[in-house]
Each structure stands twice: as structure tokens, then as C-alpha cells.
Design a protein around this motif. Sequence first.
Motif, PDB file in Angstrom:
ATOM      1  N   GLN A  59       9.144  20.634   4.981  1.00  0.00           N
ATOM      2  CA  GLN A  59       7.841  20.318   4.425  1.00  0.00           C
ATOM      3  C   GLN A  59       7.572  18.834   4.653  1.00  0.00           C
ATOM      4  OE1 GLN A  59       5.999  23.015   2.840  1.00  0.00           O
ATOM      5  NE2 GLN A  59       7.637  23.932   4.068  1.00  0.00           N
ATOM      6  N   ILE A  60       6.636  18.566   5.563  1.00  0.00           N
ATOM      7  CA  ILE A  60       6.257  17.174   5.806  1.00  0.00           C
ATOM      8  C   ILE A  60       4.955  16.940   5.064  1.00  0.00           C
ATOM      9  CG2 ILE A  60       5.699  15.443   7.552  1.00  0.00           C
ATOM     10  CD1 ILE A  60       7.249  16.997   9.568  1.00  0.00           C
ATOM     11  N   GLY A  61       4.956  15.997   4.172  1.00  0.00           N
ATOM     12  CA  GLY A  61       3.719  15.797   3.432  1.00  0.00           C
ATOM     13  C   GLY A  61       3.815  14.631   2.476  1.00  0.00           C
ATOM     14  N   GLN A  62       2.864  14.590   1.552  1.00  0.00           N
ATOM     15  CA  GLN A  62       2.804  13.489   0.596  1.00  0.00           C
ATOM     16  C   GLN A  62       4.015  13.551  -0.324  1.00  0.00           C
ATOM     17  OE1 GLN A  62       0.986  11.016   0.862  1.00  0.00           O
ATOM     18  NE2 GLN A  62      -0.833  11.632   2.023  1.00  0.00           N
ATOM     19  N   ALA A  63       4.527  12.387  -0.648  1.00  0.00           N
ATOM     20  CA  ALA A  63       5.749  12.308  -1.444  1.00  0.00           C
ATOM     21  C   ALA A  63       5.541  12.821  -2.866  1.00  0.00           C
ATOM     22  CB  ALA A  63       6.239  10.866  -1.466  1.00  0.00           C
ATOM     23  N   ASP A  64       4.311  12.799  -3.356  1.00  0.00           N
ATOM     24  CA  ASP A  64       4.111  13.224  -4.743  1.00  0.00           C
ATOM     25  C   ASP A  64       3.934  14.729  -4.887  1.00  0.00           C
ATOM     26  OD1 ASP A  64       1.623  13.524  -3.660  1.00  0.00           O
ATOM     27  OD2 ASP A  64       0.564  12.292  -5.128  1.00  0.00           O
ATOM     28  N   VAL A  65       4.093  15.467  -3.791  1.00  0.00           N
ATOM     29  CA  VAL A  65       4.016  16.930  -3.869  1.00  0.00           C
ATOM     30  C   VAL A  65       5.445  17.452  -4.018  1.00  0.00           C
ATOM     31  CG1 VAL A  65       3.408  19.023  -2.604  1.00  0.00           C
ATOM     32  CG2 VAL A  65       1.947  16.987  -2.439  1.00  0.00           C
ATOM     33  N   PHE A  66       5.706  18.204  -5.087  1.00  0.00           N
ATOM     34  CA  PHE A  66       7.051  18.742  -5.266  1.00  0.00           C
ATOM     35  C   PHE A  66       7.373  19.661  -4.094  1.00  0.00           C
ATOM     36  CE2 PHE A  66       6.116  17.518  -9.638  1.00  0.00           C
ATOM     37  CZ  PHE A  66       7.295  16.850  -9.944  1.00  0.00           C
TER      38      PHE A  66
ATOM     39  N   THR B  58       0.835  -1.204   0.000  1.00  0.00           N
ATOM     40  CA  THR B  58       0.000   0.000   0.000  1.00  0.00           C
ATOM     41  C   THR B  58       0.864   1.246   0.000  1.00  0.00           C
ATOM     42  OG1 THR B  58      -0.109  -0.081   2.403  1.00  0.00           O
ATOM     43  CG2 THR B  58      -1.939  -1.099   1.209  1.00  0.00           C
ATOM     44  N   ASP B  59       0.247   2.361  -0.372  1.00  0.00           N
ATOM     45  CA  ASP B  59       0.922   3.653  -0.392  1.00  0.00           C
ATOM     46  C   ASP B  59       1.189   4.078   1.060  1.00  0.00           C
ATOM     47  OD1 ASP B  59       1.598   6.323  -0.495  1.00  0.00           O
ATOM     48  OD2 ASP B  59       0.058   6.852  -1.968  1.00  0.00           O
ATOM     49  N   PRO B  60       2.450   4.292   1.430  1.00  0.00           N
ATOM     50  CA  PRO B  60       2.727   4.691   2.817  1.00  0.00           C
ATOM     51  C   PRO B  60       2.059   6.016   3.193  1.00  0.00           C
ATOM     52  CG  PRO B  60       4.754   4.090   1.674  1.00  0.00           C
ATOM     53  CD  PRO B  60       3.670   4.142   0.636  1.00  0.00           C
ATOM     54  N   GLY B  61       1.695   6.809   2.177  1.00  0.00           N
ATOM     55  CA  GLY B  61       1.029   8.079   2.460  1.00  0.00           C
ATOM     56  C   GLY B  61      -0.483   7.933   2.548  1.00  0.00           C
TER      57      GLY B  61
ATOM     58  N   VAL C 279      10.039  15.628   3.887  1.00  0.00           N
ATOM     59  CA  VAL C 279       9.813  14.474   4.750  1.00  0.00           C
ATOM     60  C   VAL C 279       8.476  13.855   4.350  1.00  0.00           C
ATOM     61  CG1 VAL C 279       9.573  13.695   7.142  1.00  0.00           C
ATOM     62  CG2 VAL C 279      11.029  15.665   6.610  1.00  0.00           C
ATOM     63  N   GLY C 280       8.555  12.706   3.751  1.00  0.00           N
ATOM     64  CA  GLY C 280       7.333  12.001   3.373  1.00  0.00           C
ATOM     65  C   GLY C 280       6.878  11.129   4.527  1.00  0.00           C
ATOM     66  N   PRO C 281       5.985  10.190   4.260  1.00  0.00           N
ATOM     67  CA  PRO C 281       5.554   9.265   5.306  1.00  0.00           C
ATOM     68  C   PRO C 281       6.655   8.245   5.587  1.00  0.00           C
ATOM     69  CG  PRO C 281       4.624   8.651   3.194  1.00  0.00           C
ATOM     70  CD  PRO C 281       5.323   9.956   2.972  1.00  0.00           C
ATOM     71  N   LEU C 282       6.590   7.603   6.742  1.00  0.00           N
ATOM     72  CA  LEU C 282       7.455   6.460   6.997  1.00  0.00           C
ATOM     73  C   LEU C 282       6.893   5.272   6.215  1.00  0.00           C
ATOM     74  CD1 LEU C 282       7.948   6.910  10.828  1.00  0.00           C
ATOM     75  CD2 LEU C 282       9.619   7.365   9.039  1.00  0.00           C
ATOM     76  N   ILE C 283       7.687   4.216   6.130  1.00  0.00           N
ATOM     77  CA  ILE C 283       7.318   3.130   5.224  1.00  0.00           C
ATOM     78  C   ILE C 283       6.070   2.369   5.687  1.00  0.00           C
ATOM     79  CG2 ILE C 283       8.913   1.451   6.280  1.00  0.00           C
ATOM     80  CD1 ILE C 283       8.050   1.742   2.518  1.00  0.00           C
ATOM     81  N   ASP C 284       5.936   2.145   7.000  1.00  0.00           N
ATOM     82  CA  ASP C 284       4.764   1.386   7.443  1.00  0.00           C
ATOM     83  C   ASP C 284       4.455   1.666   8.922  1.00  0.00           C
ATOM     84  OD1 ASP C 284       6.725  -0.048   8.764  1.00  0.00           O
ATOM     85  OD2 ASP C 284       6.624  -1.794   7.440  1.00  0.00           O
TER      86      ASP C 284
ATOM     87  N   GLU D 139       1.413  18.043   8.925  1.00  0.00           N
ATOM     88  CA  GLU D 139       0.097  18.679   8.766  1.00  0.00           C
ATOM     89  C   GLU D 139      -0.660  17.988   7.644  1.00  0.00           C
ATOM     90  OE1 GLU D 139       1.284  22.694   8.046  1.00  0.00           O
ATOM     91  OE2 GLU D 139       2.129  22.896  10.058  1.00  0.00           O
ATOM     92  N   VAL D 140      -0.696  16.674   7.709  1.00  0.00           N
ATOM     93  CA  VAL D 140      -1.405  15.917   6.675  1.00  0.00           C
ATOM     94  C   VAL D 140      -2.385  14.983   7.364  1.00  0.00           C
ATOM     95  CG1 VAL D 140       0.106  15.908   4.672  1.00  0.00           C
ATOM     96  CG2 VAL D 140       0.697  14.533   6.640  1.00  0.00           C
ATOM     97  N   ASP D 141      -3.328  14.465   6.582  1.00  0.00           N
ATOM     98  CA  ASP D 141      -4.355  13.654   7.221  1.00  0.00           C
ATOM     99  C   ASP D 141      -3.783  12.319   7.705  1.00  0.00           C
ATOM    100  OD1 ASP D 141      -4.608  11.536   5.331  1.00  0.00           O
ATOM    101  OD2 ASP D 141      -5.591  12.960   3.994  1.00  0.00           O
ATOM    102  N   GLY D 142      -4.542  11.650   8.503  1.00  0.00           N
ATOM    103  CA  GLY D 142      -4.034  10.502   9.247  1.00  0.00           C
ATOM    104  C   GLY D 142      -3.991   9.193   8.492  1.00  0.00           C
ATOM    105  N   ARG D 143      -4.153   9.212   7.174  1.00  0.00           N
ATOM    106  CA  ARG D 143      -4.171   7.924   6.465  1.00  0.00           C
ATOM    107  C   ARG D 143      -2.779   7.439   6.082  1.00  0.00           C
ATOM    108  NH1 ARG D 143      -9.176   7.256   2.486  1.00  0.00           N
ATOM    109  NH2 ARG D 143      -7.698   8.129   0.997  1.00  0.00           N
ATOM    110  N   GLY D 144      -1.762   8.292   6.340  1.00  0.00           N
ATOM    111  CA  GLY D 144      -0.394   7.865   6.022  1.00  0.00           C
ATOM    112  C   GLY D 144       0.405   7.660   7.289  1.00  0.00           C
TER     113      GLY D 144
END
Lengths: 445, 522
Positions: free
Chosen positions: B347-354, B55-58, B358-363, B390-395
Motif C-alpha cells: 500500500q503506497i499512500g499517505q502516511a496518515d492512512v492506517f 512541509t508535509d512530505p505527502g 510505503v509513504g512519501p519520501l522525505i523531500d 496511486e496518490v496525487d502528485g503533491r507528495g
Amino acid sequence: MQSPAEREILEVGSRLLTSADSSVHSPVRAIDKRALERASQDAELRTALLRFVDVAPACRSPADLAAHLIGFLGELHERPLPLDAAMRMGSSKAARAALGRAAAAGVRHVAHRFIVAEQPGDAEKVLRSLWSEGVTTSVDLLGEATLSSQEADRYAQRCLDTLDSLAGIYAALAPMPQLEADSIGPIPRANLSVKVSALTPLLRPDAPELGERDAMPRLRALLRRAKERDVHLHVDMESFDSREAVTELVLSLLGEDEFRDGPSAGLVLQAYLTDSPELCERIVAWAERSARAQPLVVRLVKGAYWDHEVVDARQHGWRSPVFEVKAECDRNFEALTVRLLKTRSHLRAAIASHNLRSVAHAIVANRALGGQPRDVEFQVLRGLGDELQRALVREGLRVRTYCPIGDLVAGMAYLVRRLLENTSNQSFLADQVRGRPLEELLAAP
Amino acid sequence: MTLGPFVNEPVLELRRGEVRDALSRGMAALERKLPLRVPAMIGERRIDGETLLSTDPGDREQVVAVATRATGQDARRAVEVVSAAAGAWASVAAEERALILLRSAAWMRERRHELAALCVRECGKPWAEADADVAEAIDFLEYYARGALALDRGASVLQVPGERNHMRYAARGVCAVIAPWNFPLAIPTGMLAAALATGNAGVLKPAEQSPACGAMVVEALRAGGVPPDAVALLPGAGDAGAALVRDPRVHTIAFTGSASVGAEIIAAAARVRGDQSHIKRVIAEMGGKNCVIVDSDADLDEAIPAIVRSAFVYAGQKCSAAARVLVHEGIADALLERVAGAVATLQIGQADVFGTDVGPLIDEEAQRRVLRYTKLAADEGVIVAAREPEVDGRGWFCPASVVTGLPADSAILRDEIFGPLLAIERVRDVEDALDRVEALPFALTGGLFCRNPQTVQSVAARSPVGNLYVNRHITGAMVGRQPFGGNRLSGSGAKAGGPDYLLQFVEGRVVTENTLRHGLVV
């Protein structure tokens, strides 16, 4: 067979050069010039000296400074005699301290040639004396890199304070009509240059909108204060990594209704970028569309990050964003000069170059396009273009000298860039020092 | 046959808008295909079975791939097939094998946008990192293709009259590749390419978090011309990997992952089983606890962005990432204040945002682990910066933190945390810092910020780490430029992307011929 324009360029250029030469009377300048000449001929020495200048303000004591100097000189394969003597001085503790103090004085001496003062308040004397010589300025606040929001806020505050103090300093000065208007209308006396990289810690090459968004409120506050104080605000251009963010930011803010009737503001076009003609067209189109009360000022420069851009591109395996052949860059500079001068009623051109040929070309092109001498501004760097500055004033031209202000630690990056430029083999100054014949110096690139 | 000299595959020039647009189109193209189906690939057979979801870690709801969970039985079957094919592959001319790897590189190059997009989706790698992963995978193929050609010419040995000596290198046989998820394309490609280039057959067991990326590696190699029987894919969990390690038909195990798993593999591989007639060789790249030393003459304008990048980009999930900063007490206050300010801008957030650092951790497990250490940091030391996501809790997001004032025996200064948590310590001087570096069981990467050439020399001489970086960030080793690998418990010593690496995958064979016959030299 030379064209009439080329003959005129040669004539104007020779006059400027004669006039610039006769203004050299300081023996200290002569020694500096010889030192720079020596450094530009010896790449290893140049590197050692620049590395030393770079670290000098971070050293904690004269002894620490001496240790660094000896470290750099120790890497040279061949040392000029005076430096060899300096190395030997490092043998005792007292001698090391003395060497360190002497070296610190040397760095301060070089720095003060390029940096007018540590605080804006202390610059007043220099700014007033330049004005009385018929020269105005653009002040630049040197600072450490901006890595946090607090640092961005502090820089913005320093800029706001400087806008106030510059307005005060310049308001008290006697009128100098040739500096205060062109055919379009009045020109503010005071002028501040600012850097977007200092207004936000978020300039990201891969996300220009991030830095734009973050710098916008701070730059807006500066524009408001500049308008209130009638000071010109100029946004500097830096490395190619931030070019898109800076351009978008400036054009979008100046497009806001609030700033249509002021302040006077401007941006920079870097002729060393191979795609600068496209950017120039974009700026020209923007200027023609935006009926601003005070037209956009476009400062045309060669660009100060050439070495950085070339190395950065090589390391990444990218095509270089800059011309790697000097003549191509010089030709582009002239083409852009003409393009900007042709758009006169919509924008103001400021030609910022120490290359005598480029300057003479701009003077002649302005005349050929029906401009008055006051319709084009010439900009030089403090410490680097002092002689050219005086020669241009004698020609009755409008001159603005870029004056950095700041402490030594903060000023080192600027200083190293200037020294790099000044000792580069390709620099016009080096050519001049080496005594290349006038016809060659002034030949079409 | 000679190939042109190796050059690194350029990373994409993300500062240009049109390049970023091309990546976004690559993402759109990938998303139309999700979820991907990843079977076990053994010879021509594609084996379905019990499944494993990647699954997408984010966004835990987004299934990126439905993979077969290969069993121990599958592993044995895979080894049987590649084992049978190993001899034929070894006898393919080295030139032909090199050309196959170059074609595999070209296959990846043509799909680089979509491959980068897959890295982003499956492993939460921010764009720049994902693109660099693809470029590094291409580099490994190009570099080892050239290296294997050189190796094929053999080594030069002394010759005396009357004898002819020849030393050559032969493939060892079957290589099991057990790969991590954090460089989901580059590392498996590197390990497999080294094995295949030198004439070994290979079985890839990708991390259970990144089966789709692993499948792309095998697809690329087969598309380039590696016979399907010579390279197999076993998506799955630890049991498939363990079966590979134990299998007596496996000759070489190339592993990248944690020190504890690495030690288990080395122990298990040491046992000679059944009718096994060789000693297994294990190439292990393991963890690190990487320190950056900052001397009093450092330029903080340069040091701080480099430290922040080394510690936090990709949420610190690189074995080369900075975990500790050892700063000269004379500039410690300034450094702490400025690092804290810089971390607050991450910038902590989804990896697909330029622009995301800091993206999500792997799992979920990684998130639990990092949060546990972050809490420990607050209990034992002083948190000087904590950037909350500051991102939603699904990642699987977690804060980026900086801690100082830890006791010398704190687990935070010793354990590999593999997350965005950086510890800063004051030291008396560089010697004090080196003492602390030397006390660590790991020795992977290290950093030094200092402008005195003599200090640089003395640190370089004393530092035990595999890769020391001076006045720059400490991650992002480039193939051919920074051969990469650690010492001590950080690895078995081979340097990936360097001139010695391929020697791990071959055995030397020397032939000495007596050419003297009755005094006649023939």
C-alpha cells in the motif's frame, strides 16, 4: 456435594471415556502415544522435534534432512538412547542418507495421522469411510501463506473446485438421517472450512477494512458456489490480529440479500479470548436479527493460537488477549456453550473440543435446555480426536471431523500447531495419558 | 536510589479500533495547531530570524512548521550559553538528573498520540512507525537514566594493601547533537538523553526536514526539569551544524546521518582550534547497505513478508532497511516470484492512512535520487516488480521496485539508496553470500533466513555487521534488546540503546591514594 448436573456430566463423561478407550486397538497408535508422552515431558526434546518437523519438507535431500536432524539433536543436553544412536549414524555419507530417509518416513507417518490426503480427489476414500461410520467432515485446504493476489486467487479456485468435488462425493453416499438434519431443518452433508488469510494478502491488524475489502469478492464467489452446490461454508478464525477483519467480513457478507436463503455458513468463536463473551453477544444479536433460512453455525473452540498470542503480547508489552489460566478458559467455554445453545432457533452450535469435560458438559447442557441429541454438533480434529469421535458416534451424537488436505510443505504449520497442542503439558490428552483420575478429569473447571 | 528494571515502552496496540481512534484524535488536535512555530531556543530566549519551512512530505502545500533558520552566529551563541551552564549541570546529583529524564519520558508518554501525529505529518512516517518512534524516544530516556546511575557508581578496580584506587566517570562538557529526520524523535532524544544523563550540556541541531519534532524533544527535556541553559535547540540547515562541529568549546559530537557527512564531521572535529584544550570525540552512526541471506532451507512463508517489510516499510528510509537479498540459487525462482507478488500488494499512500506501508519520501531531492536509481536499475538489470503509487502528485511519492540480474559492479549493489528499491541476487550457497557481504564497505544490519542451527552459528561467526537478525525482519531494533549500531563505514562502533553507549559521553578519572604511612596502613 455434587449438583445433579455435575453428576450427569460425570456419568456421561465416564461413558465417553470408556467407550473411547476401548476403541484403541492399533499398536501403532499405542507407540505414537508413548512417543507423544515422552515429548511432552521433555521440553527440550519437544522443541528439537518440532523444529525438525517444521523444516523437514524444505530439505533438499535425505542427507540435508539428516544434517538438520543432527543439528537439532546436537543442541540437546540429554538425548534419549535411540536419538543418540541416530546422531552417531551421521558419521558416514551412506549412513546420513539412510538416517535422512528414515526421518522423512517418520515425518510422513506423523503427518498422515493429521492430514488425510494431498489432493481433494485422494480424500474420497477417507470421507466415504467416515460417513459410513456415521461421521461427516469439514474439509480444510492447507496451503502456503497467501502473500500476493495471484496466491489468493489460486486458493479461491482450489476452494471452488473442492466445493464441486465435495458435492459430488457426498451426493453419491447413502442417506444417514442423524447427520442430515436437526430440529431446525436439513443440514448440508458436505462442508468446507476456509481461511480469510488465504483469501487475501492484505490482512493488516491496523487496517482490518483493507483485508475485508480485498477478500470480499473471493469469499462472495465461494458463498455463491456453496449455495449452488448445497455445501456448508465455514470461515475459520485465526490469530487475534485478524479477528476484527474476519468477523466483519463474514457478518457483512452473510447479511447481503443474496445469501439470506443460503448457503448454510458459519464462523468461529474462540473461548480463549478474554473478550469472547462480548463477541458472542454480538453474534447472537446478529443471528436473532438476521432471519436466515439456514441459521448461522457458530463453531465454539478453545482456540489454536494460544502460544502465539501469549508470546506476541509479551514481546509487545500488551495485556494478553487470551486467558492465561486454563481453568478460566474452560469455564468460559462452558458459559459460551450454554449461551449458544440457548439461542438454538436462531443459530446452530458446534462444539469443537477434545476436552472430555467440555464435551460432556455440552451434552448435558443441551439436554437440560430441551435439545435433542442431534441439535448440537460435535467437532473433532482428524488424528487428534479419532477416539472421541467414535465414542460420540456410539452415544448417537452428530459428529463432524475436521479433515485437512494438502501437501506436506503446506501442511507443516498446521502440523506443528497440532503437535504443540498434543504435547502441551496443559492438554487434556496429556492428562489422560498420565492417567489422572476420572473425577479430576471431569471436575468442573 | 534504585529505579525498577528497564522495560520497553509498549507500542500502541493498533489492532484495536479504539486505539486507532485515539491516534486519529491526536492528529485532529495537532492539525488545529498547524503550522507550528519553531524558534531557536537558547537559554530562556526564543530567537526568530530568517525562516525555514517544514512541509508535509505527502503534500508539499501543507506547511507543518515555520522554523527559525539558525545561523553560525546563533550556533556560537548557543554553545556559549550551554558551555557556561555545563559545570552546574554536571554537579547536579546523578539521581536528580535521572529523575529529570524520567519526568521527560512521562511528558512524552502523556502526549504520545499527538507526538506520533507530528511524526506522521512532518516526516511522512506511517502510523505504526511513528508510534514506534515515540516509544523508542521514551525508551532512550528511561534506559539512559538507569545507565547513568550505574555509571555514576564508577568502575571497580584492583585494590592492594596500602593504596586506595577509585575510578569514576565525569561528564566531558558540551555535546553537539546533529540528528537525522528519519527517526525525528527517537534519535535526537537518544543522543541528547545520553549526553544529559551523564552530566553534559547539549545543543540539538535537528534535521532541516524535521525542526518541529526536534523542538518537541527539547520541550520534553526542559519540561522534565533540564535547565533551559543546559539544552539548546538550533533548527536550521547545514551551516548551523558545521559551526557547532568547528566550535572549540564543543567536546563531543553525536551524529547520525550519511557516511559522507559523517566523514566530514570527523575530519573537521579532528582539528584543534584556537584555545581549544581537548580532543573532540565524534560518535557517528552512518549508513548501510544491508543484505539478507536466504538459505535453501528457509521458510519462504516467513522470509518473504519479513524481507518486504524490511525493504519497503517507511519507503526504505531507515539505515537498517534491507537493500539486497542474497538467495540460494535452489529457491531463487520461487523467492523472486513470490516477492514480486507481495510487492504488488504494497500500500503506497499517505502516511496518515492506517495500513499504508510505503509513504512519501522525505523531500524532492530524495525523490529525484530514488527515481534516478530506479531508472539505472531498469537499464542495468531486470525489474521484476514495480508498484506504482496511486496518490496525487503533491507528495514526494515514488514506486516500490525489485530488481534482479544486475552486474556485479552495479552502483545499485554498492550505494546507499535510502528508498524503496530492493536488489535480489542468486548465490551458490551461504559462503558465496558471505563473501559478497564482506566485500561491502558498510556493516550495519544483516539478515539470515535458515533453519539449520549449524549454519546459523557459522554465519553469526563470520558476519561483520553490527546487528544480525536471524529468521526475522532486520529493522526495528529495540532499546535494551538490540543495542544498535554499525561497523566499518556504518559507524564509529557505539551501540545506541546498549550497555556501552554512555561511555562515549564521559571521561574516566582515577584517583589513587597512598594509604601507607611509616608502615601504617591508614
